[in-house]
Scaffold this motif. Sequence first.
Motif, PDB file in Angstrom:
ATOM      1  N   ASP A  35       1.076  -1.170   0.079  1.00  0.00           N
ATOM      2  CA  ASP A  35       0.071   0.079  -0.203  1.00  0.00           C
ATOM      3  C   ASP A  35       0.737   1.298   0.408  1.00  0.00           C
ATOM      4  N   ALA A  36       1.410   1.922   0.616  1.00  0.00           N
ATOM      5  CA  ALA A  36       3.246   2.768   0.859  1.00  0.00           C
ATOM      6  C   ALA A  36       3.743   2.359   0.305  1.00  0.00           C
ATOM      7  N   LEU A  37       4.164   1.495  -0.310  1.00  0.00           N
ATOM      8  CA  LEU A  37       5.280   1.743  -1.864  1.00  0.00           C
ATOM      9  C   LEU A  37       5.178   1.383  -2.926  1.00  0.00           C
ATOM     10  N   LYS A  38       4.684  -0.150  -2.992  1.00  0.00           N
ATOM     11  CA  LYS A  38       4.176  -0.861  -4.520  1.00  0.00           C
ATOM     12  C   LYS A  38       3.479  -0.073  -5.373  1.00  0.00           C
ATOM     13  N   PHE A  39       2.087   0.442  -4.580  1.00  0.00           N
ATOM     14  CA  PHE A  39       1.129   1.229  -5.025  1.00  0.00           C
ATOM     15  C   PHE A  39       1.450   2.960  -5.610  1.00  0.00           C
ATOM     16  N   PHE A  44       3.323   6.114 -10.055  1.00  0.00           N
ATOM     17  CA  PHE A  44       3.704   7.244 -10.928  1.00  0.00           C
ATOM     18  C   PHE A  44       4.270   6.927 -11.831  1.00  0.00           C
ATOM     19  N   HIS A  45       5.173   5.071 -11.956  1.00  0.00           N
ATOM     20  CA  HIS A  45       6.087   5.050 -13.424  1.00  0.00           C
ATOM     21  C   HIS A  45       3.879   5.120 -14.470  1.00  0.00           C
ATOM     22  N   TYR A  46       3.625   4.617 -14.033  1.00  0.00           N
ATOM     23  CA  TYR A  46       2.939   4.816 -14.740  1.00  0.00           C
ATOM     24  C   TYR A  46       2.311   6.346 -16.103  1.00  0.00           C
ATOM     25  N   HIS A  68      10.369   8.174  -2.139  1.00  0.00           N
ATOM     26  CA  HIS A  68      10.561   6.700  -2.842  1.00  0.00           C
ATOM     27  C   HIS A  68       9.659   7.166  -4.474  1.00  0.00           C
ATOM     28  N   HIS A  69       8.439   8.018  -3.873  1.00  0.00           N
ATOM     29  CA  HIS A  69       7.942   7.869  -5.602  1.00  0.00           C
ATOM     30  C   HIS A  69       8.225   8.989  -6.575  1.00  0.00           C
ATOM     31  N   LEU A  70       9.473   9.450  -6.001  1.00  0.00           N
ATOM     32  CA  LEU A  70       9.798  10.588  -7.411  1.00  0.00           C
ATOM     33  C   LEU A  70      11.247   9.613  -8.059  1.00  0.00           C
ATOM     34  N   TYR A  71      11.180   8.667  -7.923  1.00  0.00           N
ATOM     35  CA  TYR A  71      11.974   7.952  -9.054  1.00  0.00           C
ATOM     36  C   TYR A  71      11.984   7.663 -10.550  1.00  0.00           C
ATOM     37  N   SER A  72      10.924   7.677 -10.402  1.00  0.00           N
ATOM     38  CA  SER A  72       9.993   8.090 -11.733  1.00  0.00           C
ATOM     39  C   SER A  72       9.646   9.443 -12.475  1.00  0.00           C
ATOM     40  N   ALA A 113      12.115   0.594  -8.242  1.00  0.00           N
ATOM     41  CA  ALA A 113      12.201   1.651  -9.947  1.00  0.00           C
ATOM     42  C   ALA A 113      12.335   1.306 -10.725  1.00  0.00           C
ATOM     43  N   ALA A 114      14.277   1.140 -10.882  1.00  0.00           N
ATOM     44  CA  ALA A 114      15.114  -0.027 -11.404  1.00  0.00           C
ATOM     45  C   ALA A 114      14.150  -0.961 -12.071  1.00  0.00           C
ATOM     46  N   LYS A 115      13.446  -2.270 -11.850  1.00  0.00           N
ATOM     47  CA  LYS A 115      12.880  -3.354 -12.040  1.00  0.00           C
ATOM     48  C   LYS A 115      11.314  -2.606 -13.050  1.00  0.00           C
TER      49      LYS A 115
END
Length: 260
Positions: A35-39, A44-46, A68-72, A113-115
């Motif tokens: 919920d807090a990381l992957k979602f 954000f990547h999308y 973590h949301h800023l990597y994309s 994020a790299a994945k």
Amino acid sequence: MDCGPKKFYHKHDFHSRDYIETYCSDKPDMVFTEDALKFPMMNFHYVFSSGFVKGDVLIDVSMGPVIHHLYSACDVFKDIIILKLNEKCNMETSKWKDSRTGACSWEHTSAHAAKLEGKSAQVQDKDQQLKTAISHIISCDFENENITYPVVLPLADCITSLWILDSICKDQDDYMSHLEKISKLLRPGGHLILLGDLDTSYIMVGGHQVHLLTYDESFVKNALSKLGFVIDYCAVQKRRSESKLCDYKAVLFITAYKAK
């Protein structure tokens, strides 16, 4: 869960390291990964990889020292400005950016994020790319009409905001007022990206209950519409974790462009 009066993130002492270790770490007992990381990272990547959110300047105003949301975002935006209400969160974020001893490790999220980008072998490059893109980490205050006063920032092409409105608003009128202040930092046509918890009231940080505003999806959509935003993407994920540390029912991710 009765832990005394609720604290407010921006008014009381906030245990920034405990917040990260409890809700955003890679510890085996960290139950909020989905919920807090992957979602958030998936969404954000999308939106950034799809190309409909773009520009040069991005402003982030989020709860805690999260990045973590800023990597994309750093694949799209050359200039990322981070705003923090809490001095400890400001210092924690700066410590990570400057690679100082004792900084929080975000390697697990840079690897994810790299994945997502299909570049699993470039984890270190991803981390450095984001650090380079972050030009400023500055304090802000929602008591001011210009929340960065006396600093005047360039209007952003995109603003990202995770859980900040949940944590600083005592009621829905506050939400509208603070959302409007955030929107004033955004150029017409620019995108606002909000992430928040639905039907929640508290989060446990450092052994204390921290206030979170209770609202539903329709409230956020109506608030954005009233301020002249047009929603172009929305995703809701029902809670996937079992824990009494926070009572949210779902996580909301929403993007909207400033039509006027």
